[in-house]
Design an enzyme around this catalytic site. Structure first.
Site, PDB file in Angstrom:
ATOM      1  N   ASP A  46       0.878  -1.159   0.000  1.00 24.45           N
ATOM      2  CA  ASP A  46       0.000   0.000   0.000  1.00 24.45           C
ATOM      3  C   ASP A  46       0.928   1.224   0.000  1.00 24.45           C
ATOM      4  OD1 ASP A  46      -2.232   1.694   0.419  1.00 24.45           O
ATOM      5  OD2 ASP A  46      -1.708   1.776   2.552  1.00 24.45           O
ATOM      6  N   ASP A  53       0.149   5.019   0.796  1.00 21.83           N
ATOM      7  CA  ASP A  53       0.071   6.034   1.851  1.00 21.83           C
ATOM      8  C   ASP A  53       0.236   5.399   3.222  1.00 21.83           C
ATOM      9  OD1 ASP A  53      -0.648   8.067  -0.028  1.00 21.83           O
ATOM     10  OD2 ASP A  53      -2.611   7.100  -0.122  1.00 21.83           O
TER      11      ASP A  53
END
Ligand code: BGC
Length: 944
Positions: free
Chosen positions: A14, A16
């Site tokens: 992922d 962020d």
């Protein structure tokens, strides 16, 4: 050790909060946007508190596409906004974010970048996935785009039309871009929604990064490992975590999400049981359309016309008014309803994030579901259940209802009441229902066989949780089932629930010390093998009065009837893993000798002829015809009168049991009676010719041909039966005159020999039958039209399942490899595998003759038969015969195990060529009272 199956091949990050420090900027942008919105909106006149950029951001927004984040935020707050307004909020947040980004710049996590670099040095692929529309731009701006083989961001999501997390679609698309199977991939996420997506995608390892306050949510979402940061987490640690996870997962069967169309199949797969009873895995609050049945071994009743036979499409009309013709589906004992503010939570309307986990090692079924009311109140319901393996009349269940975002107290109400007894359980009459504080009981009686069943339950409550002890007795066990069930609960009143559970799991652990098969580096294979061993154990009791039906206690197919499946396909597993259980299953055949004697008389013979389909008393309950539900057409079934090889199959199993255990007491007692009575049957069933004796008018294992003469399999088995009976009689000095005749018949019985090409004719005239072009797509499907065409199929060279090829499986030393190969090459192309028993036998035989590819293909097909619902009928129960045969195909076929006086040995040459990628296989086998550990090296190890 080669670790093909246990080393990760790729990692998907992922962005962020994992790779870039943009999560804080996102949270700040949301705060600015939503606070402005909240200032302008009140809820029912009350001003709204400002947006909590920690808790609310993590719970509602983190990891999701903007629009979805807004929706779940509004829902949690009980607010609404017009669709146009939601869109403008999303756009605003975007503008604020871009401004903040420009102001603060992009920072990255050096710990993550270090891990990514190490992965790439280890030839692992890497991808980054984010719901942010700025994803790709951010990577470029940060100068780290080159660290990833693939990138999917919010723009791609929109373009590909993929749903955002918690759906697994984005991760699966990334795995696809990387060219890896999800099971070989690692997901690294900081949002609960992303962790859920990783789990749903069945990735090999899901790591949750908790940078503060989110650990519980990540754990609940199913993270395998939670780390505060990737600092110090290197390749070795990653590989170790991945390996441990693969090991742990190989002991579990998991289902994520609810699919009404597959619910009945799941209920079969996740069944629990303990040899006395079996319970399908319906949810504690059963889904609509569920087949929430419990079965108790030996509880049969008169046939009910409306219940299916082996397929939903087949009905078997009521026959002969037999009182014990059909296994009785009994109401579900685990039914519970959960209510919030007096409204029952209903799986079909409010349930989501549903998950079932069958812990094979402990024999415990776990389930969880989140119920979300229209107002957005979420309640997590988590349950566990088991059928105690040490106290077979006891079921254990516990249930926790945990509010996730509200303060209402859920109420949990257990109930033994079946809402529609007549429709779902037509065999039963309700006799009594009674309740006392936190206790309840119900008594049923079967309509025709008049067996009484009592289920009693006692509940123990604590905050948001309920534990239940449920006792089950029938009038087959005791005169007064109600007194027994209530007394049983009483006797456990002071016992700690967890201790009862612990003694159950200990018993399963003990089973696994004997039954487990290790295939290092192949957790998927180990998992499927464990699933089979688990299911083979479930229905196998030790009362000596009951045996195992073709689908055990997991479903309604075959009406709970016992076939040759038990002695020929399942028994070897028990024989070498749990010999006393094998004995008990054989005692069932002794217990039902009278029924078999009666069947012999019905056929105009003497001695004992086991029924092709048998229940608790051995009477022949085989349907005489099958009615097709859709057309009303009736198809005759000849097996009840003609598939008499089952009689010799039982005798064969008695002999093998004695060989494997040396249990003289059994052989000279129950075993002798079975061998003599079955020999007497053959003595009266054969036709004596001038030179030979013949067995005419039979159905062999291949059920597409009826009324055939001298079926090679039947005659071979009958000869074995007669020979062993004669030998035993001589040894014991009893029945000597008869024994002489048995021996004479065995010697003169016509048993087709291989022709000049080495092929044994399946039955008289088989070679002269019409050729049949078997379309490739018809193999393994056994289309229904086969049955419509029963008379024509009888005249062609099309075989339902291994018939002649059964012989080298059962008598491996009686044939040369060349003979086995000639028969395999002749019969295999004629076989449509209309029975699940066929592929594993073909795997075993192909292995024996070195046809590695065939062996592997057939074996894998068999290994995943029920887990993949290959025959599309697993909803009616597990294929236990095929599971037992798959075990045999591995042990006797792929590993080439043979038992000699000193113990088991393995033909390692065979094994070395049959398991590409396997290092070794390790298992334990019991032989003549001793346990032998066997470790067979595979191709990899031998070549290195
Ligand atoms: C097979 C039999 C088997 C029965 C129950 C039939 O389809 O042909 O061999 O005994 O299913 O599993």
């Amino acid at each position: 050790m080669n670790s093909t199956g246990t080393a990760p091949k790729a990692a998907i990050f992922d962005m962020d909060g994992v790779v870039t420090r943009t999560a804080r900027l996102h949270a700040a942008a949301w705060k600015e946007t939503l606070d402005a919105f909240l200032r302008d909106h009140t809820r029912e006149g009350t001003p709204q508190p400002p947006f909590d950029e920690h808790a609310e951001y993590l719970a509602c927004i983190d990891g999701k596409p903007r629009e979805e984040g807004i929706r779940s935020f509004l829902l949690a707050r009980g607010m609404t906004a017009a669709p146009g307004e939601q869109e403008s909020l999303a756009q605003r947040k975007d503008l604020v974010f871009t401004r903040l980004l420009r102001k603060h710049g992009i920072e990255t996590y050096s710990s993550t970048l270090a891990l990514i670099k190490a992965m790439r040095e280890h030839a692992m692929k890497t991808a980054v996935v984010t719901s942010s529309r700025h994803g790709r731009a951010i990577l470029h701006a940060a100068g780290i785009a080159g660290l990833f083989d693939a990138c999917l961001d919010g723009m791609d999501l929109a373009q590909l039309g993929l749903p955002g997390k918690p759906d697994a679609a984005m991760f699966l698309a990334a795995a696809d871009l990387l060219g890896i199977a999800p099971a070989l991939g690692v997901i690294i996420e900081d949002a609960a929604a992303g962790v859920t997506a990783g789990r749903r995608g069945c990735f090999g390892l899901v790591i949750g990064i908790d940078r503060g306050g989110n650990a519980q949510a990540l754990r609940r979402a199913g993270a395998d490992l939670i780390l505060p940061d990737l600092d110090g987490f290197g390749i070795n640690a990653l590989e170790e975590a991945f390996r441990q996870q693969a090991e742990a997962r190989a002991w579990r069967i998991e289902q994520e999400g609810f699919d009404a169309g597959r619910e009945r199949q799941m209920e079969s797969l996740f069944s629990i049981g303990n040899g006395y009873l079996g319970v399908r895995a319906a949810f504690d609050c059963p889904a609509p359309g569920s087949q929430a049945d419990m079965f108790i071994a030996g509880v049969y009743d008169r046939k009910q016309d409306a219940l299916p036979y082996s397929e939903i499409e087949f009905l078997s009309p009521n026959r002969d008014a037999l009182l014990h013709a059909e296994l009785v589906p009994i109401p579900f004992p685990f039914r519970v309803s959960v209510a919030l503010a007096n409204t029952a939570l209903d799986l079909s309307s409010s349930g989501r994030d549903l998950r079932r986990v069958l812990d094979l090692h402990a024999g415990v079924l776990h389930a969880e579901v989140v119920h979300e009311t229209p107002e957005g109140r979420c309640t997590l319901i988590r349950t566990r259940r088991c059928a105690s393996l040490v106290d077979i009349h006891l079921l254990l269940q516990d249930i926790v209802a945990a509010p996730q975002n509200h303060a209402l107290a859920p109420s949990i109400s257990p109930s033994l009441e079946e809402p529609d007894l007549a429709a779902h359980h037509p065999h039963l009459v309700l006799v009594e229902r009674g309740t006392a504080p936190d206790a309840e009981w119900v008594r049923y009686r079967t309509r025709a066989s008049e067996i009484e069943i009592c289920i009693a339950s006692q509940s123990r409550r604590s905050e948001h949780a309920l534990q239940r002890l449920i006792a089950v007795y029938t009038s087959r066990d005791t005169e007064d089932p109600k007194a027994a069930a209530l007394g049983h609960l009483q006797s456990l009143a002071t016992c700690d629930f967890d201790m009862l559970l612990a003694s159950h799991t200990k018993a399963w652990a003990e089973f696994w010390t004997r039954a487990d098969i290790r295939v290092p580096g192949h957790p998927d294979v180990e998992q499927a093998l464990r699933f089979h061993s688990y299911h083979l154990r479930l229905p196998a009791g030790d009362d000596g009065r009951t045996s195992v039906g073709a689908r055990g206690l997991t479903g309604r197919a075959y009406e709970g009837h016992v076939f040759w499946d038990t002695e020929i396909f399942m028994l070897p597993f028990h024989l070498h893993v749990d010999p006393p259980r094998a004995r008990s299953l054989l005692l069932y055949r002794h217990h039902t000798l009278d029924g078999a004697r009666r069947h012999a008389v019905e056929l105009g013979c003497r001695g004992a002829c086991y029924a092709w389909e048998s229940t608790d008393n051995g009477r022949n309950v085989t349907p005489k015809s099958i009615l097709l539900r859709s057309s009303g057409k009736e198809i005759p079934i000849f097996t009840g009168e003609q598939q008499i090889h089952v009689t010799a199959d039982v005798a064969y199993a008695v002999w093998r049991y004695w060989e494997a255990t040396g249990d003289e007491e059994f052989l000279t007692g129950a075993g002798a009676e079975i061998l003599y009575e079955t020999a007497r049957f053959w003595q009266s069933r054969i036709s004596r010719g001038a030179r030979h004796c013949h067995i005419r008018g039979v159905v062999g294992p291949d059920e597409y041909h009826y009324g055939v003469n001298d079926n090679a399999y039947t005659n071979w088995m009958a000869r074995f039966n007669l020979e062993r009976a004669a030998w035993l009689a001589r040894e014991r000095g009893d029945n000597l005159a008869e024994a002489e005749d048995w021996k004479g018949i065995a010697q003169s019985l016509y048993v087709p020999a291989p022709n000049e090409a080495g092929v044994i004719e399946q039955f008289e005239g088989f070679f002269a039958l019409e050729d049949y072009a078997l379309p490739g797509e018809d193999r393994f499907k056994a289309p229904l039209s086969r049955l419509f065409d029963w008379d024509r199929i009888n005249r062609v060279k099309l075989i339902k399942q291994a018939d002649v090829l059964m012989l080298p499986l059962l008598f491996p030393d009686a044939f040369t490899d060349a003979e086995v190969a000639a028969n395999y090459r002749y019969y295999e192309p004629l076989t449509d595998h209309g029975s699940s028993l066929s592929p594993p036998v073909h795997a075993a035989i192909a292995a024996r003759i070195g046809l590695a590819e065939d062996a592997q293909r057939y074996w894998r097909q068999s290994l995943w038969l029920d887990l993949s619902n290959a025959m599309n009928n697993s909803m009616l129960g597990m294929h236990l015969g095929a599971m037992g045969a798959t075990w045999q195909a591995l042990v006797f076929g792929l590993l080439g195990v043979r038992f000699r006086d000193a113990g088991p040995t393995s033909a390692q040459n065979t094994a070395s060529h049959l398991m590409p990628g396997w290092d070794s296989v390790a298992l334990r086998l019991c032989w003549r009272g001793r346990w032998h550990a066997l470790r067979v090296p595979g191709a990899n190890e031998l070549e290195s």
